[in-house]
Write an enzyme that holds these catalytic residues in place. Structure first.
Site, PDB file in Angstrom:
ATOM      1  N   THR A   1       0.826  -1.209   0.000  1.00 63.16           N
ATOM      2  CA  THR A   1       0.000   0.000   0.000  1.00 63.16           C
ATOM      3  C   THR A   1       0.863   1.263   0.000  1.00 63.16           C
ATOM      4  O   THR A   1       2.023   1.246   0.407  1.00 63.16           O
ATOM      5  CB  THR A   1      -0.907   0.045   1.256  1.00 63.16           C
ATOM      6  OG1 THR A   1      -0.084  -0.058   2.431  1.00 63.16           O
ATOM      7  CG2 THR A   1      -1.919  -1.082   1.258  1.00 63.16           C
ATOM      8  N   HIS A   2       0.240   2.357  -0.442  1.00 57.86           N
ATOM      9  CA  HIS A   2       0.765   3.715  -0.255  1.00 57.86           C
ATOM     10  C   HIS A   2      -0.419   4.485   0.332  1.00 57.86           C
ATOM     11  O   HIS A   2      -1.165   5.118  -0.411  1.00 57.86           O
ATOM     12  CB  HIS A   2       1.158   4.355  -1.583  1.00 57.86           C
ATOM     13  CG  HIS A   2       2.473   3.918  -2.127  1.00 57.86           C
ATOM     14  ND1 HIS A   2       2.624   3.359  -3.368  1.00 57.86           N
ATOM     15  CD2 HIS A   2       3.726   3.970  -1.594  1.00 57.86           C
ATOM     16  CE1 HIS A   2       3.907   3.089  -3.581  1.00 57.86           C
ATOM     17  NE2 HIS A   2       4.591   3.439  -2.517  1.00 57.86           N
TER      18      HIS A   2
ATOM     19  N   LYS B   1       9.005   3.882   2.415  1.00 58.38           N
ATOM     20  CA  LYS B   1      10.360   4.319   2.022  1.00 58.38           C
ATOM     21  C   LYS B   1      10.906   5.403   2.957  1.00 58.38           C
ATOM     22  O   LYS B   1      11.265   6.505   2.527  1.00 58.38           O
ATOM     23  CB  LYS B   1      10.376   4.812   0.573  1.00 58.38           C
ATOM     24  CG  LYS B   1      10.003   3.734  -0.441  1.00 58.38           C
ATOM     25  CD  LYS B   1      10.192   4.222  -1.872  1.00 58.38           C
ATOM     26  CE  LYS B   1       9.855   3.160  -2.900  1.00 58.38           C
ATOM     27  NZ  LYS B   1       8.414   2.928  -3.061  1.00 58.38           N
ATOM     28  N   PHE B   2      11.014   5.073   4.229  1.00 59.37           N
ATOM     29  CA  PHE B   2      11.571   6.009   5.205  1.00 59.37           C
ATOM     30  C   PHE B   2      12.994   6.382   4.809  1.00 59.37           C
ATOM     31  O   PHE B   2      13.742   5.551   4.287  1.00 59.37           O
ATOM     32  CB  PHE B   2      11.579   5.377   6.598  1.00 59.37           C
ATOM     33  CG  PHE B   2      10.213   5.166   7.178  1.00 59.37           C
ATOM     34  CD1 PHE B   2       9.524   6.216   7.766  1.00 59.37           C
ATOM     35  CD2 PHE B   2       9.602   3.916   7.133  1.00 59.37           C
ATOM     36  CE1 PHE B   2       8.254   6.028   8.300  1.00 59.37           C
ATOM     37  CE2 PHE B   2       8.336   3.717   7.663  1.00 59.37           C
ATOM     38  CZ  PHE B   2       7.660   4.776   8.250  1.00 59.37           C
ATOM     39  N   ALA B   3      13.374   7.647   5.082  1.00 61.15           N
ATOM     40  CA  ALA B   3      14.706   8.086   4.639  1.00 61.15           C
ATOM     41  C   ALA B   3      15.290   9.181   5.530  1.00 61.15           C
ATOM     42  O   ALA B   3      16.081   9.988   5.080  1.00 61.15           O
ATOM     43  CB  ALA B   3      14.626   8.586   3.204  1.00 61.15           C
ATOM     44  N   ASP B   4      14.911   9.203   6.817  1.00 61.84           N
ATOM     45  CA  ASP B   4      15.395  10.269   7.691  1.00 61.84           C
ATOM     46  C   ASP B   4      16.227   9.687   8.830  1.00 61.84           C
ATOM     47  O   ASP B   4      16.463   8.484   8.892  1.00 61.84           O
ATOM     48  CB  ASP B   4      14.200  11.071   8.233  1.00 61.84           C
ATOM     49  CG  ASP B   4      14.502  12.564   8.307  1.00 61.84           C
ATOM     50  OD1 ASP B   4      15.557  12.919   8.877  1.00 61.84           O
ATOM     51  OD2 ASP B   4      13.701  13.371   7.816  1.00 61.84           O
TER      52      ASP B   4
ATOM     53  N   ASN C   1      15.456   9.107  15.010  1.00 59.41           N
ATOM     54  CA  ASN C   1      14.376   9.616  15.850  1.00 59.41           C
ATOM     55  C   ASN C   1      13.190  10.097  15.015  1.00 59.41           C
ATOM     56  O   ASN C   1      12.026   9.882  15.376  1.00 59.41           O
ATOM     57  CB  ASN C   1      14.888  10.758  16.741  1.00 59.41           C
ATOM     58  CG  ASN C   1      13.846  11.164  17.764  1.00 59.41           C
ATOM     59  OD1 ASN C   1      13.391  10.337  18.562  1.00 59.41           O
ATOM     60  ND2 ASN C   1      13.429  12.410  17.739  1.00 59.41           N
TER      61      ASN C   1
ATOM     62  N   TYR D   1       9.954  -2.734 -16.962  1.00 56.70           N
ATOM     63  CA  TYR D   1       9.406  -4.017 -16.528  1.00 56.70           C
ATOM     64  C   TYR D   1      10.287  -5.188 -16.951  1.00 56.70           C
ATOM     65  O   TYR D   1      10.880  -5.185 -18.022  1.00 56.70           O
ATOM     66  CB  TYR D   1       7.999  -4.220 -17.106  1.00 56.70           C
ATOM     67  CG  TYR D   1       6.965  -3.293 -16.514  1.00 56.70           C
ATOM     68  CD1 TYR D   1       6.575  -3.431 -15.184  1.00 56.70           C
ATOM     69  CD2 TYR D   1       6.391  -2.277 -17.265  1.00 56.70           C
ATOM     70  CE1 TYR D   1       5.634  -2.575 -14.635  1.00 56.70           C
ATOM     71  CE2 TYR D   1       5.450  -1.419 -16.720  1.00 56.70           C
ATOM     72  CZ  TYR D   1       5.074  -1.577 -15.403  1.00 56.70           C
ATOM     73  OH  TYR D   1       4.149  -0.732 -14.853  1.00 56.70           O
TER      74      TYR D   1
END
Length: 267
Positions: free
Chosen positions: A60-61, A93-96, A99, A217
């Protein structure tokens, strides 16, 4: 790449989430992950109701949904996951820094850690991102959670290759039970060091070669024979003119046949 069956890998896997996923893949005979980027909860739930029997994982997004609410979106989604036996992967897509990602994962409107079995992160900020997300999961839920690192992408001109990919693999080694694998186009090794990473591959299509926005693809056979454990399919399942039920079955069968071929090939 792994030539073992999903069940035998489930028995020895360090991650409870990965074990659960591998078991249900064998039970349902599917390695298909449906990537459903739609804008309304109603459309999302209808597609999941149709595709549920054919998938092992739903990607999901939720930030695309115009009408997201915990009660209206997450609760029915979890009920469908229970009904059809699939896991949920919020493609955040976490990128920090550690904390910040911990707060993004546990708080705000989406509270991802409370309901998503699996999420993912870029390695660009270093190993602190893994520690931050794991801590977040432990603080808000007793349910097992898993993290995928983004090692390679399917888009044209992606910077995620070479040294960057190698560095991301090193970050994954920092936590054996929380980091369950990679978003990647190829096998990422690790078995000789005791890691059994799941490889999930986007950009899989039986009919299309790409789009105008840089997506490229590859075929199901190509990615599974190259080491992918789970094929991620989006528009191939539900784009205009496609019947999600027919396509779900088609991709499920293609993915399963490719997996059977891989584990039965002479080694």
């Amino acid at each position: 790449m792994s030539t073992k069956s999903y069940t035998s890998r489930a028995e020895t896997h360090a991650s409870p989430v990965a074990s659960k996923l591998l078991r249900l893949m064998d039970e349902k005979k599917t390695n298909l992950c449906a990537s459903l980027d739609v804008r309304s909860t109603d459309e999302l739930l209808k597609l999941v109701e149709t595709l549920g029997p054919y998938i092992c994982l739903l990607k999901t997004h939720v930030d695309i949904l115009d009408d997201f609410s915990y009660e209206g979106t997450v609760v029915p989604l979890k009920a469908l996951a229970e009904k059809y036996k699939f896991l949920i992967f919020e493609d955040r897509k976490f990128a920090d820094i550690g904390n910040t990602v911990k707060l993004q994962y546990t708080s705000g409107v989406y509270r991802i850690a409370e309901w998503s079995d699996i999420t993912n992160a870029h390695g660009v900020t270093g190993a602190g991102i893994v520690a931050g997300l794991k801590q977040g999961a432990q603080e808000v839920t007793k349910e097992p959670r898993g993290l995928l690192m983004l090692a390679e992408l399917s888009s044209k001109g992606s910077l995620a290759h070479g040294e960057y990919t190698k560095g991301t693999v090193d970050i994954a080694k920092s936590d054996k039970d929380f980091v369950i694998g990679f978003i990647a186009q190829n096998d990422m090794g690790g078995r000789e060091e005791g890691f059994d990473w799941l490889i999930m591959t986007p950009g899989v299509g039986l009919d299309d070669k790409g789009d105008a926005l840089g997506q490229q693809y590859r075929t199901v056979d190509e990615v599974v024979s190259g080491g992918s454990d789970i094929i991620i399919v989006g528009r191939g399942l539900f784009a205009k003119g496609r019947d999600p039920k027919v396509e779900g079955e088609r991709y499920r069968n293609a993915g399963w046949e490719a997996y059977q071929k891989r584990i039965s090939a002479p080694h």
